[in-house]
Design a protein around this motif. Sequence first.
Motif, PDB file in Angstrom:
ATOM      1  N   ALA A 115       2.054 -12.510  -4.781  1.00 21.27           N
ATOM      2  CA  ALA A 115       0.098 -12.168  -4.871  1.00 21.27           C
ATOM      3  C   ALA A 115      -0.288 -12.786  -3.204  1.00 21.27           C
ATOM      4  O   ALA A 115      -0.017 -13.194  -2.406  1.00 21.27           O
ATOM      5  CB  ALA A 115      -0.923 -12.719  -5.664  1.00 21.27           C
ATOM      6  N   LEU A 117      -3.647 -10.775  -1.659  1.00 20.97           N
ATOM      7  CA  LEU A 117      -4.927 -10.625  -1.427  1.00 20.97           C
ATOM      8  C   LEU A 117      -5.943 -10.031  -0.761  1.00 20.97           C
ATOM      9  O   LEU A 117      -5.644 -10.406   0.348  1.00 20.97           O
ATOM     10  CB  LEU A 117      -6.215 -11.725  -2.274  1.00 20.97           C
ATOM     11  CG  LEU A 117      -7.468 -12.107  -2.621  1.00 20.97           C
ATOM     12  CD1 LEU A 117      -7.610 -11.969  -3.222  1.00 20.97           C
ATOM     13  CD2 LEU A 117      -7.741 -14.221  -2.654  1.00 20.97           C
ATOM     14  N   ASN A 142      -1.207  -0.581  -0.490  1.00 24.42           N
ATOM     15  CA  ASN A 142      -0.621  -0.665  -1.179  1.00 24.42           C
ATOM     16  C   ASN A 142       1.087  -0.642  -1.223  1.00 24.42           C
ATOM     17  O   ASN A 142       1.639  -1.794  -2.393  1.00 24.42           O
ATOM     18  CB  ASN A 142      -1.082   0.049  -2.776  1.00 24.42           C
ATOM     19  CG  ASN A 142      -0.775  -0.901  -3.355  1.00 24.42           C
ATOM     20  OD1 ASN A 142      -0.569  -1.991  -3.803  1.00 24.42           O
ATOM     21  ND2 ASN A 142      -0.748  -0.403  -4.720  1.00 24.42           N
ATOM     22  N   PRO A 148       2.666  -8.211  -5.306  1.00 27.51           N
ATOM     23  CA  PRO A 148       1.441  -7.192  -5.629  1.00 27.51           C
ATOM     24  C   PRO A 148      -0.066  -7.513  -4.888  1.00 27.51           C
ATOM     25  O   PRO A 148      -0.363  -8.927  -4.422  1.00 27.51           O
ATOM     26  CB  PRO A 148       1.159  -7.900  -7.310  1.00 27.51           C
ATOM     27  CG  PRO A 148       2.522  -8.942  -6.975  1.00 27.51           C
ATOM     28  CD  PRO A 148       3.007  -8.724  -5.873  1.00 27.51           C
ATOM     29  N   TYR A 150      -3.788  -7.390  -5.057  1.00 28.11           N
ATOM     30  CA  TYR A 150      -5.540  -8.346  -5.671  1.00 28.11           C
ATOM     31  C   TYR A 150      -6.637  -7.667  -4.390  1.00 28.11           C
ATOM     32  O   TYR A 150      -6.608  -8.261  -3.577  1.00 28.11           O
ATOM     33  CB  TYR A 150      -4.850  -9.694  -5.666  1.00 28.11           C
ATOM     34  CG  TYR A 150      -4.442  -9.646  -6.648  1.00 28.11           C
ATOM     35  CD1 TYR A 150      -4.537  -9.079  -8.389  1.00 28.11           C
ATOM     36  CD2 TYR A 150      -2.668  -9.890  -6.412  1.00 28.11           C
ATOM     37  CE1 TYR A 150      -3.211  -9.486  -9.322  1.00 28.11           C
ATOM     38  CE2 TYR A 150      -1.892 -10.472  -7.302  1.00 28.11           C
ATOM     39  CZ  TYR A 150      -1.967  -9.296  -8.740  1.00 28.11           C
ATOM     40  OH  TYR A 150      -1.481  -9.981  -9.909  1.00 28.11           O
ATOM     41  N   GLN A 182     -12.135   0.919  -4.283  1.00 24.84           N
ATOM     42  CA  GLN A 182     -11.415  -0.506  -4.728  1.00 24.84           C
ATOM     43  C   GLN A 182     -11.083  -0.408  -6.228  1.00 24.84           C
ATOM     44  O   GLN A 182     -10.063  -1.494  -7.028  1.00 24.84           O
ATOM     45  CB  GLN A 182     -11.990  -1.250  -4.109  1.00 24.84           C
ATOM     46  CG  GLN A 182     -11.878  -1.341  -2.358  1.00 24.84           C
ATOM     47  CD  GLN A 182     -11.917  -2.712  -2.024  1.00 24.84           C
ATOM     48  OE1 GLN A 182     -11.919  -2.798  -0.550  1.00 24.84           O
ATOM     49  NE2 GLN A 182     -12.126  -4.270  -2.533  1.00 24.84           N
ATOM     50  N   ALA A 186      -8.144  -0.748  -8.298  1.00 22.32           N
ATOM     51  CA  ALA A 186      -7.531  -1.895  -9.119  1.00 22.32           C
ATOM     52  C   ALA A 186      -7.277  -1.451 -10.903  1.00 22.32           C
ATOM     53  O   ALA A 186      -6.385  -2.034 -11.282  1.00 22.32           O
ATOM     54  CB  ALA A 186      -8.550  -3.180  -9.006  1.00 22.32           C
TER      55      ALA A 186
END
Length: 188
Positions: A115, A117, A142, A148, A150, A182, A186
């Motif tokens: 993950a 962030l 991205n 992934p 977040y 954002q 998302a």
Amino acid sequence: MHLPFWLSTALLAPLLVWQGKRTRRTTPRLPEAGGAQHGQYGDGEPTRRLLVIGESTAAGVGVAHHQDGLASQLARQLQQQSLHTIGWHSHGINGIRLQALLDNLKTIELPEADAILLSMGVNDTTGLTPRRRYRQQLLALNARLPGPLYLLSVPPMHRFTALPSPLRQLLGWRARQLDAIQGAGAAR
């Protein structure tokens, strides 16, 4: 182009420039955190790896050591909740904008992460990064990342008491615009 925002900015430009310069001069600039920018909670090889990237929050501004910063504390909470070994890594640069972060990430090798962030938006807000460019940069980021992504919300700058009015309201308006970009990204 978001016409009401830009018209308001143009009409208030002399006052906003004066307020912005005064705020930069009088607001203390806190240093980035010291210490190791990585660690883990739990024993053995990490079963989950967390990477926090971005601007001042990721850089640990406001804490003395990265051990007390967002990445470490989030990893600690995840480890306590899951009882898994959680590795963490933080890569932040105080004052950076999204394009500069993209450029910086081309020069380093990021650790693998389960993950990632992202803490961004304040400097792109104050720098008036165009919304379309911000969206394109988020998409490019991205695509570049090893896991992934977040997104933390863009901070509510209309609540930043260090900013005088009307600068605070205008930057808050802009921050909400970037936050909406954002949020739309998302949701995909």
